[in-house]
Design an enzyme around this catalytic site. Structure first.
Site, PDB file in Angstrom:
ATOM      1  N   GLY A 101       0.565  -5.000   0.727  1.00  0.00           N
ATOM      2  CA  GLY A 101      -0.620  -5.041  -0.142  1.00  0.00           C
ATOM      3  C   GLY A 101      -0.351  -5.734  -1.466  1.00  0.00           C
ATOM      4  O   GLY A 101      -1.293  -6.233  -2.104  1.00  0.00           O
ATOM      5  N   GLU A 104      -0.706  -9.322  -0.717  1.00  0.00           N
ATOM      6  CA  GLU A 104      -2.142  -9.537  -0.503  1.00  0.00           C
ATOM      7  C   GLU A 104      -2.898  -9.545  -1.831  1.00  0.00           C
ATOM      8  O   GLU A 104      -3.824 -10.343  -2.024  1.00  0.00           O
ATOM      9  CB  GLU A 104      -2.696  -8.455   0.432  1.00  0.00           C
ATOM     10  CG  GLU A 104      -2.156  -8.603   1.854  1.00  0.00           C
ATOM     11  CD  GLU A 104      -2.496  -7.403   2.737  1.00  0.00           C
ATOM     12  OE1 GLU A 104      -2.035  -6.292   2.425  1.00  0.00           O
ATOM     13  OE2 GLU A 104      -3.217  -7.591   3.717  1.00  0.00           O
ATOM     14  N   ALA A 113       0.871  -1.177   0.000  1.00  0.00           N
ATOM     15  CA  ALA A 113       0.000   0.000   0.000  1.00  0.00           C
ATOM     16  C   ALA A 113       0.909   1.229   0.000  1.00  0.00           C
ATOM     17  O   ALA A 113       2.062   1.150   0.443  1.00  0.00           O
ATOM     18  CB  ALA A 113      -0.888  -0.009   1.231  1.00  0.00           C
ATOM     19  N   GLU A 170       4.624  -5.208   7.235  1.00  0.00           N
ATOM     20  CA  GLU A 170       3.920  -4.102   7.902  1.00  0.00           C
ATOM     21  C   GLU A 170       4.414  -3.837   9.317  1.00  0.00           C
ATOM     22  O   GLU A 170       4.366  -2.702   9.786  1.00  0.00           O
ATOM     23  CB  GLU A 170       2.402  -4.370   7.923  1.00  0.00           C
ATOM     24  CG  GLU A 170       1.723  -4.282   6.568  1.00  0.00           C
ATOM     25  CD  GLU A 170       1.708  -5.588   5.793  1.00  0.00           C
ATOM     26  OE1 GLU A 170       2.426  -6.536   6.185  1.00  0.00           O
ATOM     27  OE2 GLU A 170       0.978  -5.668   4.804  1.00  0.00           O
TER      28      GLU A 170
HETATM   29  N1  COA Z   1       4.603   3.157  -0.573  1.00  0.00           N
HETATM   30  C1  COA Z   1       4.999   4.321  -1.099  1.00  0.00           C
HETATM   31  N2  COA Z   1       6.131   4.460  -1.822  1.00  0.00           N
HETATM   32  C2  COA Z   1       6.876   3.375  -2.010  1.00  0.00           C
HETATM   33  C3  COA Z   1       6.531   2.112  -1.495  1.00  0.00           C
HETATM   34  C4  COA Z   1       5.329   2.030  -0.741  1.00  0.00           C
HETATM   35  N3  COA Z   1       4.902   0.869  -0.241  1.00  0.00           N
HETATM   36  N4  COA Z   1       7.482   1.232  -1.833  1.00  0.00           N
HETATM   37  C5  COA Z   1       8.390   1.907  -2.553  1.00  0.00           C
HETATM   38  N5  COA Z   1       8.024   3.194  -2.666  1.00  0.00           N
HETATM   39  C6  COA Z   1       8.740   4.271  -3.370  1.00  0.00           C
HETATM   40  C7  COA Z   1       9.943   4.767  -2.589  1.00  0.00           C
HETATM   41  O1  COA Z   1       9.544   5.709  -1.608  1.00  0.00           O
HETATM   42  C8  COA Z   1      10.746   5.381  -3.708  1.00  0.00           C
HETATM   43  O2  COA Z   1      10.178   6.630  -4.046  1.00  0.00           O
HETATM   44  P1  COA Z   1      11.121   7.915  -4.301  1.00  0.00           P
HETATM   45  O3  COA Z   1      12.004   7.517  -5.449  1.00  0.00           O
HETATM   46  O4  COA Z   1      10.152   9.011  -4.628  1.00  0.00           O
HETATM   47  O5  COA Z   1      11.888   8.125  -3.028  1.00  0.00           O
HETATM   48  C9  COA Z   1      10.498   4.449  -4.870  1.00  0.00           C
HETATM   49  O6  COA Z   1       9.274   3.762  -4.581  1.00  0.00           O
HETATM   50  C10 COA Z   1      11.574   3.402  -5.068  1.00  0.00           C
HETATM   51  O7  COA Z   1      11.730   2.684  -3.844  1.00  0.00           O
HETATM   52  P2  COA Z   1      13.150   2.472  -3.116  1.00  0.00           P
HETATM   53  O8  COA Z   1      12.893   2.219  -1.670  1.00  0.00           O
HETATM   54  O9  COA Z   1      14.073   3.588  -3.452  1.00  0.00           O
HETATM   55  O10 COA Z   1      13.656   1.141  -3.849  1.00  0.00           O
HETATM   56  P3  COA Z   1      14.656   0.050  -3.264  1.00  0.00           P
HETATM   57  O11 COA Z   1      14.986  -0.839  -4.407  1.00  0.00           O
HETATM   58  O12 COA Z   1      15.777   0.717  -2.532  1.00  0.00           O
HETATM   59  O13 COA Z   1      13.797  -0.768  -2.172  1.00  0.00           O
HETATM   60  C11 COA Z   1      11.855  -1.946  -1.358  1.00  0.00           C
HETATM   61  C12 COA Z   1      12.720  -1.547  -2.587  1.00  0.00           C
HETATM   62  C13 COA Z   1      10.613  -2.626  -1.897  1.00  0.00           C
HETATM   63  C14 COA Z   1      12.637  -2.922  -0.482  1.00  0.00           C
HETATM   64  C15 COA Z   1      11.496  -0.663  -0.567  1.00  0.00           C
HETATM   65  O14 COA Z   1      10.955   0.290  -1.469  1.00  0.00           O
HETATM   66  C16 COA Z   1      10.464  -0.901   0.513  1.00  0.00           C
HETATM   67  O15 COA Z   1      10.806  -1.416   1.568  1.00  0.00           O
HETATM   68  N6  COA Z   1       9.206  -0.501   0.268  1.00  0.00           N
HETATM   69  C17 COA Z   1       8.170  -0.578   1.256  1.00  0.00           C
HETATM   70  C18 COA Z   1       7.680  -1.990   1.386  1.00  0.00           C
HETATM   71  C19 COA Z   1       6.587  -2.073   2.448  1.00  0.00           C
HETATM   72  O16 COA Z   1       6.828  -1.834   3.616  1.00  0.00           O
HETATM   73  N7  COA Z   1       5.377  -2.420   2.010  1.00  0.00           N
HETATM   74  C20 COA Z   1       4.259  -2.567   2.903  1.00  0.00           C
HETATM   75  C21 COA Z   1       3.502  -1.306   3.001  1.00  0.00           C
HETATM   76  S1  COA Z   1       2.159  -1.488   4.135  1.00  0.00           S
END
Ligand code: COA
Length: 266
Positions: A118, A121, A73, A141
């Site tokens: 999400g 999910e 999400a 989460e």
């Molecule tokens: N919500 C909002 N933005 C998100 C996102 C999310 N769930 N997941 C990634 N993004 C965004 C990042 O903020 C970043 O945006 P920016 O370039 O404007 O800063 C962009 O997507 C790229 O993500 P980034 O974190 O730089 O890539 P990465 O390869 O270093 O890491 C992940 C990838 C997936 C490990 C990392 O993005 C992450 O942990 N995301 C969240 C996962 C999460 O907790 N999901 C559950 C949400 S309830």
């Protein structure tokens, strides 16, 4: 065969139809296809449209870009939510994901990278999952002080059992595609290049069967997990309904005449 619904006015989805197979692509690659409210709402609309199109054989849901199916999400939309607003968000997400699970046509998640929160999910709400070798599954989460809200605590438990579900939700560990396959969370693992073709192949195979019977399978298997529903009774009802279909007449006639059945989905 294109459809009038292809790419119609969606902000965050690409929708296309090829040979009766609808592909819905979550299209926010610079945010790793994170699901904001608008995207969840659009997925609901796209599924409702696809469910109502008799000519469609099935649906593939995937993410834009090479890196991510859906990274969860959209965390930026969580800021400042009250408990009541959080509940509303989860209710809406669950409603949309249930509409995928209850879609009478087969829905396959083509998991092309991160399927987190999400995203995991969403993949779990689909009937089948095919993962590319670079796919990663997880429910992270707890890292945010949250729990899954779009059905993750329920569906992950259904797929992998209580012990692993507890572990994955509490540790936020990610699974590789191969680990997800071993746990029966995904049906197949392919190379990224072969991912969509594998999903198309499965849907083409299902399309040679009776669409009425396939819808009966979906309703009956889902009944196993529905609160207060006796799945055995549901199966009896769905079995009985088959006898009123033209597909049943065609399927049995074709068998006796030693020819291939031509199902019409009626
Ligand atoms: N919500 C909002 N933005 C998100 C996102 C999310 N769930 N997941 C990634 N993004 C965004 C990042 O903020 C970043 O945006 P920016 O370039 O404007 O800063 C962009 O997507 C790229 O993500 P980034 O974190 O730089 O890539 P990465 O390869 O270093 O890491 C992940 C990838 C997936 C490990 C990392 O993005 C992450 O942990 N995301 C969240 C996962 C999460 O907790 N999901 C559950 C949400 S309830």
């Amino acid at each position: 065969m294109a459809s009038k619904y292809d790419n119609m006015s969606f902000e965050n989805l690409l929708v296309s139809t090829d040979n009766g197979i609808r592909t819905i692509t979550i299209n926010r690659p610079d945010k790793l296809n994170a699901l904001n409210k608008k995207t969840v709402q659009e997925i609901g609309q796209a599924i409702a449209q696809a469910s109502a199109e008799p000519a469609l054989k099935g649906i593939i849901i995937t993410g834009a870009g090479p890196k991510s199916f859906v990274a969860g999400a959209d965390i930026s939309e969580f800021i400042g939510l009250s408990p009541a607003e959080g509940m509303k968000m989860a209710q809406e997400g669950q409603r949309v994901f249930q509409s995928i699970e209850n879609c009478p046509k087969p829905v396959i998640a083509a998991v092309n990278g991160f399927a987190l929160g999400g995203g995991c999910e969403l993949a779990m709400a689909c009937h089948l999952r095919v993962a590319a070798t670079n796919a990663k599954f997880g429910q992270p989460e707890v890292n945010l002080g949250l729990i899954a809200g779009y059905g993750g605590t329920q569906r992950l438990t259904q797929y992998v059992g209580k012990a692993k579900s507890f572990e994955l939700h509490m540790t936020a560990d990610m699974l590789t595609a191969e680990q997800a396959l071993q746990m029966s969370l995904v049906n197949y693992v392919t190379s990224p290049e072969e991912l969509i073709a594998k999903c198309v192949g499965i849907l083409e195979k299902i399309a040679t069967k009776s669409p009425m019977a396939v819808a009966g399978v979906i309703a009956s298997v889902n009944a196993y997990y529905e609160e207060g529903v006796d799945g055995y009774k549901k199966e009896i009802e769905e079995f009985g309904k088959c006898f009123a279909t033209e597909d049943f007449k065609e399927g049995t006639a074709a068998f006796l005449e030693k020819r291939k059945a031509e199902f019409k989905g009626k």
